[in-house]
Scaffold this motif. Structure first.
Motif, PDB file in Angstrom:
ATOM      1  N   ASN A  19      85.059 106.817  46.154  1.00  0.00           N
ATOM      2  CA  ASN A  19      84.814 108.260  46.276  1.00  0.00           C
ATOM      3  C   ASN A  19      83.333 108.595  46.326  1.00  0.00           C
ATOM      4  OD1 ASN A  19      87.555 108.812  46.283  1.00  0.00           O
ATOM      5  ND2 ASN A  19      87.647 109.031  44.073  1.00  0.00           N
ATOM      6  N   ALA A  20      82.503 107.792  45.690  1.00  0.00           N
ATOM      7  CA  ALA A  20      81.058 108.028  45.681  1.00  0.00           C
ATOM      8  C   ALA A  20      80.350 106.696  45.915  1.00  0.00           C
ATOM      9  CB  ALA A  20      80.639 108.635  44.347  1.00  0.00           C
ATOM     10  N   PRO A  21      80.272 106.255  47.178  1.00  0.00           N
ATOM     11  CA  PRO A  21      79.717 104.932  47.477  1.00  0.00           C
ATOM     12  C   PRO A  21      78.282 104.730  47.001  1.00  0.00           C
ATOM     13  CG  PRO A  21      80.551 106.005  49.473  1.00  0.00           C
ATOM     14  CD  PRO A  21      80.697 106.968  48.356  1.00  0.00           C
ATOM     15  N   GLY A  22      77.535 105.791  46.834  1.00  0.00           N
ATOM     16  CA  GLY A  22      76.152 105.671  46.389  1.00  0.00           C
ATOM     17  C   GLY A  22      75.994 105.596  44.881  1.00  0.00           C
ATOM     18  N   ASP A  23      77.086 105.698  44.139  1.00  0.00           N
ATOM     19  CA  ASP A  23      77.038 105.661  42.678  1.00  0.00           C
ATOM     20  C   ASP A  23      76.940 104.216  42.212  1.00  0.00           C
ATOM     21  OD1 ASP A  23      77.280 105.937  39.963  1.00  0.00           O
ATOM     22  OD2 ASP A  23      79.141 107.096  40.017  1.00  0.00           O
ATOM     23  N   LEU A  24      75.722 103.744  42.040  1.00  0.00           N
ATOM     24  CA  LEU A  24      75.502 102.349  41.662  1.00  0.00           C
ATOM     25  C   LEU A  24      75.960 102.073  40.233  1.00  0.00           C
ATOM     26  CD1 LEU A  24      72.022 101.705  43.303  1.00  0.00           C
ATOM     27  CD2 LEU A  24      74.296 101.211  44.208  1.00  0.00           C
ATOM     28  N   GLN A  25      75.932 103.092  39.391  1.00  0.00           N
ATOM     29  CA  GLN A  25      76.372 102.915  38.006  1.00  0.00           C
ATOM     30  C   GLN A  25      77.865 102.572  37.954  1.00  0.00           C
ATOM     31  OE1 GLN A  25      74.081 102.741  35.928  1.00  0.00           O
ATOM     32  NE2 GLN A  25      74.936 103.013  33.921  1.00  0.00           N
ATOM     33  N   ALA A  26      78.661 103.267  38.754  1.00  0.00           N
ATOM     34  CA  ALA A  26      80.102 102.979  38.804  1.00  0.00           C
ATOM     35  C   ALA A  26      80.342 101.568  39.340  1.00  0.00           C
ATOM     36  CB  ALA A  26      80.828 104.002  39.675  1.00  0.00           C
ATOM     37  N   ARG A  27      79.550 101.170  40.327  1.00  0.00           N
ATOM     38  CA  ARG A  27      79.713  99.834  40.902  1.00  0.00           C
ATOM     39  C   ARG A  27      79.291  98.746  39.907  1.00  0.00           C
ATOM     40  NH1 ARG A  27      81.039  98.980  46.165  1.00  0.00           N
ATOM     41  NH2 ARG A  27      80.508 101.117  46.695  1.00  0.00           N
ATOM     42  N   LEU A  28      78.260  99.009  39.120  1.00  0.00           N
ATOM     43  CA  LEU A  28      77.850  98.064  38.082  1.00  0.00           C
ATOM     44  C   LEU A  28      78.937  97.918  37.021  1.00  0.00           C
ATOM     45  CD1 LEU A  28      74.088  98.865  37.408  1.00  0.00           C
ATOM     46  CD2 LEU A  28      75.037  96.680  38.126  1.00  0.00           C
TER      47      LEU A  28
END
Length: 77
Positions: A19-28
């Motif tokens: 939903n938010a590809p630029g959210d690096l925190q969620a990806r981490l």
């Protein structure tokens, strides 16, 4: 946390990453959950995506995540 809890959290963070590809925190956080449930290849792919999109701060957080993984013995390739 149990394996089931990490798997549920991984799915939550996976949806957040979609939903938010630029959210690096969620990806981490997704990568951290994947490490805990033994999906190291998928976790490594998520970390690589973070490193491409972030600066030194993201690099440091990624390294800390790998070193502090409860599964231990996560080897960088």
């Amino acid at each position: 946390m149990s394996q089931a809890a990490y798997a549920a959290a991984a799915e939550h963070f996976r949806m957040g990453s979609v939903n938010a590809p630029g959210d690096l925190q969620a990806r981490l956080k997704l990568a951290g959950c994947l490490l805990e449930i033994g999906q190291t290849d998928t976790a490594l792919a998520a970390l690589r995506t973070c490193l491409r999109g972030g600066g030194k701060h993201v690099y440091a957080m990624s390294l800390k995540l790998m070193l502090n993984s409860g599964r231990g013995r996560f080897w960088l390739r």
